[in-house]
Write an enzyme that holds these catalytic residues in place. Structure first.
Site, PDB file in Angstrom:
ATOM      1  N   HIS A 282       0.868  -1.201   0.000  1.00  0.00           N
ATOM      2  CA  HIS A 282       0.000   0.000   0.000  1.00  0.00           C
ATOM      3  C   HIS A 282       0.892   1.234   0.000  1.00  0.00           C
ATOM      4  O   HIS A 282       1.443   1.613   1.040  1.00  0.00           O
ATOM      5  CB  HIS A 282      -0.904   0.007   1.233  1.00  0.00           C
ATOM      6  CG  HIS A 282      -1.881   1.137   1.266  1.00  0.00           C
ATOM      7  ND1 HIS A 282      -3.215   0.955   1.547  1.00  0.00           N
ATOM      8  CD2 HIS A 282      -1.730   2.473   1.062  1.00  0.00           C
ATOM      9  CE1 HIS A 282      -3.833   2.128   1.510  1.00  0.00           C
ATOM     10  NE2 HIS A 282      -2.948   3.069   1.209  1.00  0.00           N
TER      11      HIS A 282
ATOM     12  N   HIS B  70       1.462   5.389  -1.839  1.00  0.00           N
ATOM     13  CA  HIS B  70       1.042   6.478  -2.735  1.00  0.00           C
ATOM     14  C   HIS B  70       2.299   7.059  -3.367  1.00  0.00           C
ATOM     15  O   HIS B  70       3.137   7.630  -2.655  1.00  0.00           O
ATOM     16  CB  HIS B  70       0.310   7.573  -1.951  1.00  0.00           C
ATOM     17  CG  HIS B  70      -0.945   7.079  -1.295  1.00  0.00           C
ATOM     18  ND1 HIS B  70      -2.189   7.218  -1.856  1.00  0.00           N
ATOM     19  CD2 HIS B  70      -1.130   6.418  -0.124  1.00  0.00           C
ATOM     20  CE1 HIS B  70      -3.095   6.677  -1.054  1.00  0.00           C
ATOM     21  NE2 HIS B  70      -2.472   6.181   0.003  1.00  0.00           N
TER      22      HIS B  70
ATOM     23  N   HIS C 294     -10.481   1.217   2.256  1.00  0.00           N
ATOM     24  CA  HIS C 294     -10.270   2.269   3.273  1.00  0.00           C
ATOM     25  C   HIS C 294     -11.487   2.172   4.191  1.00  0.00           C
ATOM     26  O   HIS C 294     -12.578   2.618   3.839  1.00  0.00           O
ATOM     27  CB  HIS C 294     -10.165   3.656   2.627  1.00  0.00           C
ATOM     28  CG  HIS C 294      -9.874   4.732   3.634  1.00  0.00           C
ATOM     29  ND1 HIS C 294      -8.670   5.398   3.690  1.00  0.00           N
ATOM     30  CD2 HIS C 294     -10.624   5.217   4.656  1.00  0.00           C
ATOM     31  CE1 HIS C 294      -8.699   6.256   4.701  1.00  0.00           C
ATOM     32  NE2 HIS C 294      -9.875   6.164   5.306  1.00  0.00           N
TER      33      HIS C 294
ATOM     34  N   HIS D  33      -4.502  -0.356   6.182  1.00  0.00           N
ATOM     35  CA  HIS D  33      -3.991   0.481   7.282  1.00  0.00           C
ATOM     36  C   HIS D  33      -4.902   0.423   8.514  1.00  0.00           C
ATOM     37  O   HIS D  33      -5.478   1.437   8.924  1.00  0.00           O
ATOM     38  CB  HIS D  33      -3.765   1.922   6.847  1.00  0.00           C
ATOM     39  CG  HIS D  33      -4.806   2.530   5.935  1.00  0.00           C
ATOM     40  ND1 HIS D  33      -6.137   2.555   6.229  1.00  0.00           N
ATOM     41  CD2 HIS D  33      -4.695   3.125   4.724  1.00  0.00           C
ATOM     42  CE1 HIS D  33      -6.795   3.153   5.256  1.00  0.00           C
ATOM     43  NE2 HIS D  33      -5.944   3.504   4.324  1.00  0.00           N
TER      44      HIS D  33
ATOM     45  N   ASP E 178       1.397   2.849   3.500  1.00  0.00           N
ATOM     46  CA  ASP E 178       0.532   4.015   3.262  1.00  0.00           C
ATOM     47  C   ASP E 178       1.367   5.286   3.184  1.00  0.00           C
ATOM     48  O   ASP E 178       0.885   6.378   3.527  1.00  0.00           O
ATOM     49  CB  ASP E 178      -0.561   4.145   4.331  1.00  0.00           C
ATOM     50  CG  ASP E 178      -1.705   5.057   3.861  1.00  0.00           C
ATOM     51  OD1 ASP E 178      -1.822   5.279   2.643  1.00  0.00           O
ATOM     52  OD2 ASP E 178      -2.453   5.548   4.722  1.00  0.00           O
TER      53      ASP E 178
ATOM     54  N   LYS F 206      -9.448  -0.575  -5.353  1.00  0.00           N
ATOM     55  CA  LYS F 206      -9.471   0.155  -4.087  1.00  0.00           C
ATOM     56  C   LYS F 206     -10.824   0.815  -3.858  1.00  0.00           C
ATOM     57  O   LYS F 206     -11.330   1.537  -4.723  1.00  0.00           O
ATOM     58  CB  LYS F 206      -8.370   1.231  -4.101  1.00  0.00           C
ATOM     59  CG  LYS F 206      -8.284   2.079  -2.839  1.00  0.00           C
ATOM     60  CD  LYS F 206      -7.747   1.295  -1.655  1.00  0.00           C
ATOM     61  CE  LYS F 206      -7.828   2.080  -0.349  1.00  0.00           C
ATOM     62  NZ  LYS F 206      -6.753   3.042  -0.195  1.00  0.00           N
TER      63      LYS F 206
END
Ligand code: DOR
Ligand code: ZN
Length: 378
Positions: A37, A39, A167, A205, A278, A130
């Site tokens: 995970h 970004h 999420h 997360h 994350d 996602k």
């Protein structure tokens, strides 16, 4: 602050099974980890984020919350191409350029179709889909507003064996921010799992004992990622003695008791829990702001952070499963032969990195000393 076992628990009690310093090994060698995970963002951000990720990780699952989001397999392939282009220009050892393997995700919207899912599953680059509840976090405005309307899409994901990454927070404004993960589990996730028993799900997360318990209560198709910040810190680190914007992420850091449960499950050797940083870059000024962005940037120091967390409870020997094996097993991907060595020698975290030309990017623990570092290969 030097980050060690004592400072991890500086606002609360020490973990009961903390090991003494003299039983800490001097170094550990493990299969090169994967980050399930991350970004990386897009455009000029990639000049900073890709090099950091590639120096620590083999595979990374790239989040699709770009502006606009990554919604189809064609867009995912194009995004992957941009990442690989940035990798080519990165000022890092060639060996990382050869092994780094970004795996892509689709951003689920109210208009995603079963056909989009089929094409994604057949694309060879899309690893998962996602789910952002609309409004839950950064760039989630195009997320799902009505889960019930997405049944066909979940059925297609089940059929084509494409995992759903969630999420897990409700977005209702009246729900306390510290309760949003638990509410999501109670009101949404439990029924989703029962309606789609064959669907592989990663609760991303996780931040609470409630989420850990939920994952533990499910079969092997339901797993979770855990970030370094949720293992090392709790809400006191964010809020006591002044607001510390670089500890602000979503889901928000919770109580010490939740941090302790996360440490317990991450270091338990249970393959349902694996590494997902994350790591989420925002320019320094956007974090240090009256309305600061959510996200901790950790890609460059994630492995020393995880080693510190595992070592703090005497479980450094469990790091390899969590970081390099369990995620691959969940996704049905091969284990990695390449090795990386972490040494129990202090490193100073840079105060910032150059970012987007004129900007800077402040990492988690900027300017602080970590007890573990990555051994430089000769
Ligand atoms: O803190 C976060 N930052 N949580 C997320 O879910 C998204 C991320 C981001 O993209 O900045
Ligand atoms: Zn994320």
């Amino acid at each position: 602050m030097i980050l060690n076992t004592a400072s991890i628990s500086d606002t609360e009690t020490s973990p009961s099974n903390a090991q003494t310093n003299n039983s800490t090994p001097k170094q550990i060698t493990l299969a090169r980890p994967d980050d399930w995970h991350i970004h990386l963002r897009d455009g000029n951000s990639l000049n900073t984020t890709v090099a950091h990720a590639a120096q620590s990780f083999n595979r990374v699952i790239c989040m699709p919350n770009l502006v606009p989001p990554v919604k189809t397999a064609i867009e995912a392939q194009a995004y992957r191409d941009r990442i690989m282009q940035a990798l080519e220009h990165a000022n890092i050892d060639d060996r990382y350029k050869l092994t780094f393997n970004p795996r892509m995700t689709l951003y689920l919207t109210d208009t995603t179709t079963a056909e989009d899912i089929k094409l994604a599953a057949q694309s060879g680059v899309v690893q998962a889909v996602k789910l952002y509840p609309a409004g839950a976090t950064t760039n989630s405005a195009d997320g799902v507003t009505n889960l019930a309307s997405r049944h066909e899409v979940f059925s297609a994901m089940q059929k084509y064996e494409l995992p759903l990454l969630i999420h897990g927070e409700v977005t209702d404004s009246h729900v306390d921010i510290f309760d949003r993960e638990k509410q999501f589990i109670d009101t949404t996730l439990s029924s989703l799992v029962s309606q789609f028993p064959e669907l592989k799900i990663v609760v991303e997360h996780i931040t609470t004992g409630d989420a850990a318990d939920f994952v533990l209560s499910q079969n092997e198709r339901v797993a979770a990622t855990i970030t370094p910040q949720h293992l090392l810190f709790n809400r006191n680190h964010l809020l006591v003695g002044g607001v510390k914007p670089h500890f602000y992420c979503l889901p928000i850091l919770k109580r010490k008791q939740h941090q302790q449960v996360l440490l317990d499950v991450a270091t338990s050797g249970n393959p349902k829990f694996f590494l997902g940083t994350d790591s989420a870059p925002h320019a320094t000024h956007a974090k240090e702001n009256a309305c600061g962005c959510a996200g901790c940037y950790s890609a460059s120091i994630a492995l020393p952070l995880y080693a510190t967390a595992f070592d703090s409870v005497g479980k450094i020997n469990r790091l390899e499963g969590f970081a390099s094996q369990f995620g691959a097993k969940f996704y049905g991907l091969p284990l990695i032969d390449e090795r990386i060595t972490l040494v129990n020698e202090p490193m100073q975290v840079p105060s910032s990195y150059p970012y987007l030309g004129q900007e800077t990017l402040t990492p988690l623990m900027a300017g602080e000393t970590l007890p573990w570092s990555i051994k430089l290969e000769s």
